[in-house]
Design an enzyme around this catalytic site. Sequence first.
Site, PDB file in Angstrom:
ATOM      1  N   GLU A  42     -20.416 -12.069  20.324  1.00  0.00           N
ATOM      2  CA  GLU A  42     -20.946 -12.257  18.984  1.00  0.00           C
ATOM      3  C   GLU A  42     -22.454 -12.466  19.134  1.00  0.00           C
ATOM      4  OE1 GLU A  42     -19.300 -15.495  16.671  1.00  0.00           O
ATOM      5  OE2 GLU A  42     -20.634 -15.004  14.985  1.00  0.00           O
ATOM      6  N   ARG A 269     -11.527 -19.772  31.135  1.00  0.00           N
ATOM      7  CA  ARG A 269     -12.972 -19.796  30.945  1.00  0.00           C
ATOM      8  C   ARG A 269     -13.676 -20.360  32.163  1.00  0.00           C
ATOM      9  NH1 ARG A 269     -14.217 -19.781  25.317  1.00  0.00           N
ATOM     10  NH2 ARG A 269     -16.357 -20.420  25.674  1.00  0.00           N
ATOM     11  N   LYS A 279     -22.102 -22.212  22.813  1.00  0.00           N
ATOM     12  CA  LYS A 279     -23.320 -21.598  22.262  1.00  0.00           C
ATOM     13  C   LYS A 279     -23.936 -22.481  21.184  1.00  0.00           C
ATOM     14  CE  LYS A 279     -21.761 -17.196  21.838  1.00  0.00           C
ATOM     15  NZ  LYS A 279     -21.764 -15.828  21.326  1.00  0.00           N
TER      16      LYS A 279
HETATM   17  P1  ATP Z   1     -18.571 -19.214  20.525  1.00  0.00           P
HETATM   18  O1  ATP Z   1     -19.089 -20.353  21.395  1.00  0.00           O
HETATM   19  O2  ATP Z   1     -19.544 -18.756  19.462  1.00  0.00           O
HETATM   20  O3  ATP Z   1     -17.135 -19.266  20.126  1.00  0.00           O
HETATM   21  P2  ATP Z   1     -18.099 -17.558  22.770  1.00  0.00           P
HETATM   22  O4  ATP Z   1     -18.810 -18.371  23.808  1.00  0.00           O
HETATM   23  O5  ATP Z   1     -16.640 -17.406  22.802  1.00  0.00           O
HETATM   24  O6  ATP Z   1     -18.596 -17.949  21.367  1.00  0.00           O
HETATM   25  P3  ATP Z   1     -18.445 -14.754  22.338  1.00  0.00           P
HETATM   26  O7  ATP Z   1     -19.723 -14.062  22.074  1.00  0.00           O
HETATM   27  O8  ATP Z   1     -17.410 -14.726  21.307  1.00  0.00           O
HETATM   28  O9  ATP Z   1     -18.835 -16.201  22.777  1.00  0.00           O
HETATM   29  O10 ATP Z   1     -17.837 -14.310  23.726  1.00  0.00           O
HETATM   30  C1  ATP Z   1     -17.741 -12.984  24.174  1.00  0.00           C
HETATM   31  C2  ATP Z   1     -16.715 -12.911  25.267  1.00  0.00           C
HETATM   32  O11 ATP Z   1     -17.068 -13.763  26.333  1.00  0.00           O
HETATM   33  C3  ATP Z   1     -15.341 -13.332  24.797  1.00  0.00           C
HETATM   34  O12 ATP Z   1     -14.399 -12.392  25.256  1.00  0.00           O
HETATM   35  C4  ATP Z   1     -15.136 -14.675  25.418  1.00  0.00           C
HETATM   36  O13 ATP Z   1     -13.781 -14.901  25.691  1.00  0.00           O
HETATM   37  C5  ATP Z   1     -15.975 -14.580  26.694  1.00  0.00           C
HETATM   38  N1  ATP Z   1     -16.433 -15.907  27.089  1.00  0.00           N
HETATM   39  C6  ATP Z   1     -17.144 -16.776  26.347  1.00  0.00           C
HETATM   40  N2  ATP Z   1     -17.337 -17.930  27.020  1.00  0.00           N
HETATM   41  C7  ATP Z   1     -16.736 -17.796  28.233  1.00  0.00           C
HETATM   42  C8  ATP Z   1     -16.580 -18.633  29.384  1.00  0.00           C
HETATM   43  N3  ATP Z   1     -17.091 -19.851  29.426  1.00  0.00           N
HETATM   44  N4  ATP Z   1     -15.895 -18.147  30.438  1.00  0.00           N
HETATM   45  C9  ATP Z   1     -15.403 -16.906  30.417  1.00  0.00           C
HETATM   46  N5  ATP Z   1     -15.501 -16.072  29.372  1.00  0.00           N
HETATM   47  C10 ATP Z   1     -16.171 -16.495  28.285  1.00  0.00           C
END
Ligand code: ATP
Length: 567
Positions: A42, A269, A279
């Site tokens: 996003e 994660r 974020k």
């Molecule tokens: P928000 O904090 O806004 O919910 P997010 O950190 O999940 O957002 P996105 O931009 O939706 O961020 O993430 C894009 C992709 O990265 C998604 O598939 C998410 O699962 C993955 N992702 C985000 N944070 C992690 C993390 N800490 N470890 C592994 N994958 C991650």
Amino acid sequence: MAENIENSPNDKKGLNFVQQIIADDLKAGKNGGRLNTRFPPEPNGYLHIGHAKAICMDFGAAEMFGGTCNLRFDDTNPTKEDVEYVESIKEDIKWLGFDWGNREYYASDYFPKLYDLAIRMIKEGKAYVDDQSSEEIAAQKGTPTTPGTNSPYRNRTVEENLDLFERMNKGEFDEGSRVLRAKIDMTSSNMHFRDPIMYRIIKTPHHRTGTTWKVYPMYDFAHGQSDYFEGVTHSICTLEFVPHRPLYEYFVKELADESYCPRQIEFNRLNLTYTVMSKRKLLQLVKEGLVAGWDDPRMPTICGLRRRGYTPESIKSFIKAIGYTTYEALNDISLLEHSIREDLNKRANRVSAVINPVKVIITNYPEGKCEMMTIENNPEDAEAGTHEMPFSREIFIEREDFMENPSKKYFRLAPDKEVRLKAAYIIKCTGVKKDSNGEIEEIYCEYDPESKSGMPGSERKVKGTLHWVSAAHCKEAEVRLYDRLFMVENPAEEKEKDFRELLNPDSLKVLSNIKIEPYLAQTAKAGDHYQFQRIGYFTVDPDSDENKLVFNRTISLKDSWAKVKDK
Ligand code: ATP
Ligand code: MG
């Protein structure tokens, strides 16, 4: 058996459990034997190292099995999104070494198709407009153990629903006054099935579609369908989406058939000690000026790590080491630090820099004389070559490398004690001069002319070897020493306290007048990595200019006093 595979990072062939699922699907000929993954950020912030784990999975699996990986911006909430983020995300993915070719997509590209699907579902009696506030809807949702209750608007006619939804999109109603909901089951044991919201009203213009739309799809109504429209076969995400999976499948079934159906797979994660990964919190740190920006070298963002001096290779090797599983973990930041040390050890040239200088005068060395000493650039890399460093009567060494009253185990400089100056001579301390506060101003030494490194007769061994720079030839520079951003291991866990109170007040220390050897001053340019001998790995910061170089300490060396070898 399944349990076994899922709980060990890799199987016998070295595949992690997601790769194993993909291998099995390909073998079974699913989706015509195609593999298409996607990375769906996003654009509401900069990417962090957690995203790098997802990127390595999504792009890595595509590379491994000869498939493709789409970059899809999940831009369904214009209130939080911005082109600045789109651009930074692309830059960071490229820097990590991945390429989406021409497969750059946006969920907003599918707004017309998603809207058509919503209209179809209304017509089929599968969706309705709810006039209740979000509080009322939440109150009716029930709990995991008690069923929810139906909205009083649930049984509106198709005509009324169509009329209202169209008028929602024309901007006739206020934000928050109405939503479109899927009519599924308010008593479902899966909370996500209790008439989930499909669309909400947002009047902020969108960075790509402007004011065309006044209704925006929710994540659950957009994600699976976007996967479907793009031909994605394996939609790999993180564990918090496990409970969303049935809804993902429910909406996708509105479109898919047996010949092709995307599939969601979840892994754990990446969470790192001594930092935060949300974020929202990272944005707060930036907006409130608690760090210098998204690329502050203390941030866990990709651009922060890059500025700090991390390399793509070090990040990838760390991610490989922690692996992919189906249970949550907190990863130790020292593992990441280990990866960058290993990587920079191979690629960084060794140079001399004195960060807390004290002057040494070699009284028996001729005034005005200068000898060029040869320094090996990198003992780990035979092709790295050598460079020259001037030696003269007055030099700087680290203040910590001299002690007036040393303990028995102190092998550095002390009265009447000998040390070797790296790549130069053995010197012996003959006296010191102090200022009125008793602080040492100058150290006096004599050198042994027969002890020049690399020369016949120089084999004489002494226990300590020091780094140094020539006072007449060195240049000044700034170093920024970083420590952990937070004082506690897991700031996210400290629910009682505001996470900002847990910031480490000593996470940045600036030393503005360090002394560096001329070779470093002449060759360093932004982004270059060096090993300051005996101190650590440093990377040139983009704040550097022709007047002053600025170095970020990427990582200290392991305690290496005893390990410094001389030739
Ligand atoms: P928000 O904090 O806004 O919910 P997010 O950190 O999940 O957002 P996105 O931009 O939706 O961020 O993430 C894009 C992709 O990265 C998604 O598939 C998410 O699962 C993955 N992702 C985000 N944070 C992690 C993390 N800490 N470890 C592994 N994958 C991650
Ligand atoms: Mg997300």
